[in-house]
Design an enzyme around this catalytic site. Sequence first.
Site, short mmCIF file in Angstrom:
data_model
loop_
_atom_site.label_atom_id
_atom_site.label_comp_id
_atom_site.label_asym_id
_atom_site.label_seq_id
_atom_site.Cartn_x
_atom_site.Cartn_y
_atom_site.Cartn_z
N SER A 77 0.83 -1.20 0.00
CA SER A 77 0.00 0.00 0.00
C SER A 77 0.86 1.26 0.00
O SER A 77 1.51 1.53 -0.99
CB SER A 77 -1.05 0.03 1.11
OG SER A 77 -2.02 1.02 0.78
N HIS A 82 2.77 14.80 4.59
CA HIS A 82 2.43 16.17 4.17
C HIS A 82 2.93 17.08 5.28
O HIS A 82 2.57 16.88 6.44
CB HIS A 82 0.92 16.33 3.98
CG HIS A 82 0.34 15.23 3.15
ND1 HIS A 82 0.45 15.19 1.78
CD2 HIS A 82 -0.30 14.10 3.50
CE1 HIS A 82 -0.13 14.09 1.32
NE2 HIS A 82 -0.59 13.41 2.35
N CYS A 97 -0.92 -3.85 4.04
CA CYS A 97 -1.57 -5.14 4.17
C CYS A 97 -0.49 -6.22 4.17
O CYS A 97 0.70 -5.91 4.11
CB CYS A 97 -2.55 -5.35 3.02
SG CYS A 97 -1.78 -5.30 1.39
#
Length: 142
Positions: A77, A82, A97
């Site tokens: 994933s 930010h 995952c």
Amino acid sequence: MLRLLGAVSELDVSRGRGVGAHWIVDLWGASHLTDARVLTTVLETASNAAGATLLKIFLHEFPSSGGITGVALLAESHISIHTWPEKDYAAIDIFMCGHADTRRALDVLILQLKPTHTLVEHFVRGAERAIRPRVKNRKASG
């Protein structure tokens, strides 16, 4: 690897009760919020520590604010970051995952970015019921 967070219901993922572990992380007072080279290294180290397969890291620097937004794309994933250096703040999202250990990635991010305060929320994605242990407003130790 040092475990900053204790055992949580991430085991529910490994027992087939969810598809992935998802951490939402707020960091205040962290270092390197404007340094894309350092953040690239931190994301790579966090991905490796988790045992994830790093596909690519992409960061974009905003010249006006010095902030950075980016993602480590993983086969399992992603880890996104930010930064708002003018607010002394970073938002991080870790979702993995498979057998990747998100807690190890989180440990690396916290140890290398050295925030003064954190807010961490954990979710098991794809579980039949919401599993949401929470660690809030943890002050970094010396």
